[in-house]
Design a protein around this motif. Structure first.
Motif, PDB file in Angstrom:
ATOM      1  N   ILE A   1       0.837  -1.207   0.000  1.00  0.00           N
ATOM      2  CA  ILE A   1       0.000   0.000   0.000  1.00  0.00           C
ATOM      3  C   ILE A   1       0.872   1.256   0.000  1.00  0.00           C
ATOM      4  N   ALA A   2       1.903   1.263   0.843  1.00  0.00           N
ATOM      5  CA  ALA A   2       2.781   2.436   0.925  1.00  0.00           C
ATOM      6  C   ALA A   2       3.498   2.672  -0.402  1.00  0.00           C
ATOM      7  N   SER A   3       3.979   1.599  -1.018  1.00  0.00           N
ATOM      8  CA  SER A   3       4.667   1.718  -2.299  1.00  0.00           C
ATOM      9  C   SER A   3       3.711   2.201  -3.390  1.00  0.00           C
ATOM     10  N   TYR A   4       2.481   1.674  -3.380  1.00  0.00           N
ATOM     11  CA  TYR A   4       1.470   2.066  -4.377  1.00  0.00           C
ATOM     12  C   TYR A   4       1.122   3.546  -4.206  1.00  0.00           C
ATOM     13  N   GLU A   5       0.901   3.968  -2.958  1.00  0.00           N
ATOM     14  CA  GLU A   5       0.558   5.369  -2.691  1.00  0.00           C
ATOM     15  C   GLU A   5       1.652   6.311  -3.184  1.00  0.00           C
TER      16      GLU A   5
ATOM     17  N   ALA B   1       1.652  -8.600  -8.624  1.00  0.00           N
ATOM     18  CA  ALA B   1       0.445  -9.076  -9.306  1.00  0.00           C
ATOM     19  C   ALA B   1      -0.777  -9.026  -8.398  1.00  0.00           C
ATOM     20  N   PHE B   2      -0.553  -9.136  -7.084  1.00  0.00           N
ATOM     21  CA  PHE B   2      -1.668  -9.126  -6.140  1.00  0.00           C
ATOM     22  C   PHE B   2      -2.451  -7.821  -6.241  1.00  0.00           C
ATOM     23  N   ALA B   3      -1.745  -6.705  -6.469  1.00  0.00           N
ATOM     24  CA  ALA B   3      -2.427  -5.411  -6.578  1.00  0.00           C
ATOM     25  C   ALA B   3      -3.351  -5.395  -7.795  1.00  0.00           C
ATOM     26  N   LEU B   4      -2.869  -5.931  -8.912  1.00  0.00           N
ATOM     27  CA  LEU B   4      -3.675  -5.936 -10.124  1.00  0.00           C
ATOM     28  C   LEU B   4      -4.864  -6.887 -10.007  1.00  0.00           C
ATOM     29  N   GLN B   5      -4.720  -7.919  -9.197  1.00  0.00           N
ATOM     30  CA  GLN B   5      -5.816  -8.878  -9.018  1.00  0.00           C
ATOM     31  C   GLN B   5      -7.026  -8.255  -8.331  1.00  0.00           C
ATOM     32  N   GLN B   6      -6.859  -7.049  -7.786  1.00  0.00           N
ATOM     33  CA  GLN B   6      -7.978  -6.391  -7.110  1.00  0.00           C
ATOM     34  C   GLN B   6      -9.056  -5.925  -8.086  1.00  0.00           C
ATOM     35  N   VAL B   7      -8.752  -5.942  -9.391  1.00  0.00           N
ATOM     36  CA  VAL B   7      -9.757  -5.499 -10.363  1.00  0.00           C
ATOM     37  C   VAL B   7     -10.787  -6.592 -10.624  1.00  0.00           C
ATOM     38  N   PHE B   8     -10.489  -7.826 -10.218  1.00  0.00           N
ATOM     39  CA  PHE B   8     -11.377  -8.945 -10.523  1.00  0.00           C
ATOM     40  C   PHE B   8     -12.326  -9.250  -9.363  1.00  0.00           C
ATOM     41  N   GLY B   9     -13.424  -9.870  -9.710  1.00  0.00           N
ATOM     42  CA  GLY B   9     -14.357 -10.351  -8.693  1.00  0.00           C
ATOM     43  C   GLY B   9     -14.398 -11.859  -8.656  1.00  0.00           C
ATOM     44  N   ALA B  10     -13.400 -12.508  -9.290  1.00  0.00           N
ATOM     45  CA  ALA B  10     -13.328 -13.966  -9.356  1.00  0.00           C
ATOM     46  C   ALA B  10     -11.882 -14.379  -9.123  1.00  0.00           C
ATOM     47  N   PRO B  11     -11.640 -15.654  -8.796  1.00  0.00           N
ATOM     48  CA  PRO B  11     -10.258 -16.107  -8.557  1.00  0.00           C
ATOM     49  C   PRO B  11      -9.467 -16.158  -9.861  1.00  0.00           C
ATOM     50  N   MET B  12      -8.570 -15.209 -10.044  1.00  0.00           N
ATOM     51  CA  MET B  12      -7.823 -15.099 -11.289  1.00  0.00           C
ATOM     52  C   MET B  12      -6.324 -15.247 -11.024  1.00  0.00           C
ATOM     53  N   VAL B  13      -5.624 -15.872 -11.961  1.00  0.00           N
ATOM     54  CA  VAL B  13      -4.167 -16.016 -11.880  1.00  0.00           C
ATOM     55  C   VAL B  13      -3.559 -15.490 -13.172  1.00  0.00           C
ATOM     56  N   SER B  14      -2.352 -14.914 -13.045  1.00  0.00           N
ATOM     57  CA  SER B  14      -1.687 -14.336 -14.206  1.00  0.00           C
ATOM     58  C   SER B  14      -1.120 -15.432 -15.101  1.00  0.00           C
ATOM     59  N   VAL B  15      -1.332 -15.268 -16.406  1.00  0.00           N
ATOM     60  CA  VAL B  15      -0.801 -16.207 -17.392  1.00  0.00           C
ATOM     61  C   VAL B  15       0.412 -15.615 -18.100  1.00  0.00           C
ATOM     62  N   GLN B  16       0.296 -14.364 -18.542  1.00  0.00           N
ATOM     63  CA  GLN B  16       1.367 -13.772 -19.327  1.00  0.00           C
ATOM     64  C   GLN B  16       1.273 -12.256 -19.292  1.00  0.00           C
TER      65      GLN B  16
ATOM     66  N   ILE C   1      -8.148   0.795  -7.000  1.00  0.00           N
ATOM     67  CA  ILE C   1      -7.297  -0.346  -6.619  1.00  0.00           C
ATOM     68  C   ILE C   1      -6.688  -0.094  -5.255  1.00  0.00           C
ATOM     69  N   LEU C   2      -6.200   1.134  -5.038  1.00  0.00           N
ATOM     70  CA  LEU C   2      -5.617   1.480  -3.743  1.00  0.00           C
ATOM     71  C   LEU C   2      -6.638   1.340  -2.630  1.00  0.00           C
ATOM     72  N   GLU C   3      -7.852   1.806  -2.859  1.00  0.00           N
ATOM     73  CA  GLU C   3      -8.888   1.727  -1.831  1.00  0.00           C
ATOM     74  C   GLU C   3      -9.252   0.279  -1.531  1.00  0.00           C
ATOM     75  N   ARG C   4      -9.271  -0.574  -2.553  1.00  0.00           N
ATOM     76  CA  ARG C   4      -9.554  -1.986  -2.315  1.00  0.00           C
ATOM     77  C   ARG C   4      -8.462  -2.628  -1.460  1.00  0.00           C
ATOM     78  N   LEU C   5      -7.215  -2.242  -1.706  1.00  0.00           N
ATOM     79  CA  LEU C   5      -6.112  -2.750  -0.879  1.00  0.00           C
ATOM     80  C   LEU C   5      -6.268  -2.282   0.562  1.00  0.00           C
ATOM     81  N   ARG C   6      -6.644  -1.032   0.752  1.00  0.00           N
ATOM     82  CA  ARG C   6      -6.835  -0.510   2.113  1.00  0.00           C
ATOM     83  C   ARG C   6      -7.976  -1.229   2.830  1.00  0.00           C
ATOM     84  N   LEU C   7      -9.079  -1.448   2.127  1.00  0.00           N
ATOM     85  CA  LEU C   7     -10.217  -2.145   2.739  1.00  0.00           C
ATOM     86  C   LEU C   7      -9.845  -3.567   3.123  1.00  0.00           C
ATOM     87  N   LEU C   8      -9.072  -4.216   2.260  1.00  0.00           N
ATOM     88  CA  LEU C   8      -8.614  -5.573   2.570  1.00  0.00           C
ATOM     89  C   LEU C   8      -7.716  -5.553   3.788  1.00  0.00           C
TER      90      LEU C   8
END
Length: 463
Positions: free
Chosen positions: A270-274, A294-309, A442-449
């Motif tokens: 969170i500190a680095s993102y801010e 990648a965990f930060a970017l995963q906050q855009v999804f509402g389903a269990p997603m994993v990075s492929v490429q 995305i930042l707010e979702r990280l803070r809420l988590l």
């Protein structure tokens, strides 16, 4: 040899003498109480305890650091283990001063020096770490404080520019000030919490402060010792090798440790993102940031997603190959293998036109429309070429049942611009094929988590 006796402190007095050469003036320390007969200090007193030497007209003062505190170990002996002489260039010395005025020379010594001979001339206690460092790593027995901006070893002389020394002394004082303030915050919090129940107060946490040195000192004052890199590596290795055993033998404590580690990692993210968001970093920076987080970017999804490429080719060939149709990120649902595409733009990307389309209505910006169209085209290309991509990449766990498309861009319109907030929400809510997420969301979702994972007061009590 002429003598000029000057009474000074209870410890002793200065005996100023003119050397036989006629130009060098010397000052000797005469103790008020004679050392016990036969003691090492008595022999030193009989030989003469020289504190100062000055060649009149040269502006060069030679200081001989001596322990002048009666009753201490090494009384009347050298103050330091190895350094025997400090040479100071003092331009303010009057070349025609009288012998009896030698004490005034001490008054113009630079800050960081002891100016009262009763306490033994030399450097102030906090500056003795400079002495110790030089003694440990050189064979020098003399330090020459010069007007030049330098620091060098010349034979048995360590040459140190006075401006360099002044900067070091100033920083040492600042560190002391930070330490005192940091320790004060810890003490205030301790007293407050110790009496909180009696006074009907809520317990408080002390502030670490913003400066890195202040944070370290505050933690140390609270009994938290910072580990060095070697100790941290050893701790990580131990936790890694013993994690399975700890989870089995102490499941509750292991779970608590695991949660605390996750919270620390999340706090760091969170500190680095801010910080990056406030700096307005470019698109390439955020590509690298999300690659590493990648965990930060995963906050855009509402389903269990994993990075492929990352930087996935969707126009043919293989996923990791080159081409003119490249998606910033290719994800897949970990349960269904359905793929998703993410296109990222800058946090400074405009989401809306600057001019109203109608009163209180703003249309989407050219940049946002372009990003939406771009990710839709990538989805079309991926659907058309998925079979080839899977074959060439040897990735059979990808499906294009209904490709999800995401655009990460810009920042949410501020509360004081409700018309823009309304226009943005109307636009993206009706953009059915593409989900638009802003950087601050995305930042707010990280803070809420982080707040969700943080332990409550009732959950922190030990059983």
């Amino acid at each position: 040899m002429a003598r000029f006796g000057i009474d000074q402190s209870e410890n002793g007095r200065l005996d100023i003498r003119m050397a036989s050469i006629g130009q060098e003036i010397e000052a000797y320390f005469i103790p008020s109480v004679s050392p016990a007969e036969g003691a090492p200090a008595a022999a030193r007193a009989d030989a003469g305890v020289k504190l100062l030497g000055l060649v009149r007209g040269s502006g060069e003062l030679r200081i001989y650091p001596i322990n002048t505190l009666y009753g201490t170990s090494g009384y009347l002996g050298p103050k330091y283990d190895q350094i025997r002489t400090l040479v100071v260039e003092i331009s303010a010395i009057d070349p025609y001063f009288e012998e009896s005025e030698l004490e005034t020379v001490l008054e113009v010594l630079p800050a960081g020096f002891v100016k009262d001979y009763a306490y033994g001339l030399g450097l102030l206690k906090d500056c003795n770490r400079i002495i110790r460092l030089i003694e440990k790593h050189t064979a020098c027995d003399e330090i020459a404080f010069t007007s030049a901006d330098e620091s060098a070893v010349e034979g048995r002389v360590f040459r140190l520019g006075m401006s360099r020394f002044a900067e070091m002394w100033s920083e040492i004082r600042r560190i002391n000030d930070r330490g005192n303030r940091a320790a004060g915050r810890v003490k205030d919090a301790f007293v407050h919490n110790d009496l909180a129940t009696v006074l009907g107060l809520v317990s408080m946490d002390f502030s670490l402060g913003r400066h890195p040195v202040s944070r370290v000192i505050a933690k140390a004052a609270d009994g938290v010792e910072e580990l060095n890199d070697q100790e941290r590596d050893a701790l990580i290795a131990t936790l890694t090798s013993e994690s399975a055993g700890l989870a089995k033998a102490r499941p509750e404590k292991f779970q608590k440790l695991h949660r605390e580690i996750e919270l620390v990692s999340l706090d760091h993210l969170i500190a680095s993102y801010e910080e990056s968001l406030e700096k307005g970093e470019n698109e390439q920076y955020w590509q690298t940031f999300f690659d590493n987080n990648a965990f930060a970017l995963q906050q855009v999804f509402g389903a269990p997603m994993v990075s492929v490429q990352s930087q996935a080719t969707v126009g043919g060939g293989s996923l990791a190959g080159g081409g003119d149709k490249i998606a910033d990120y290719l994800f897949k649902n970990s349960l269904t293998n359905n793929v998703a595409l993410v296109e990222i733009k800058k946090p400074t990307t405009r989401l809306l036109d600057t001019r109203e389309h109608r009163t209180g209505v703003y249309g989407p910006s050219k940049e946002l429309n372009g990003a939406v169209t771009q990710v839709l085209d990538q989805a079309y290309q991926l659907t058309s070429n998925l079979a080839t991509l899977k074959h060439n990449s040897r990735r059979w766990d990808l499906e294009s049942y209904a490709i999800s498309c995401f655009v990460v861009a810009g920042r949410t319109p501020p509360p004081d611009e409700p018309s823009k907030q309304k226009s943005f929400e109307l636009y993206r809510a009706n953009s059915r094929s593409v989900t638009i997420v802003t950087y601050d969301e995305i930042l707010e979702r990280l803070r809420l988590l982080r707040n969700f994972l943080a332990p409550t007061d009732s959950g922190t009590a030990e059983g």
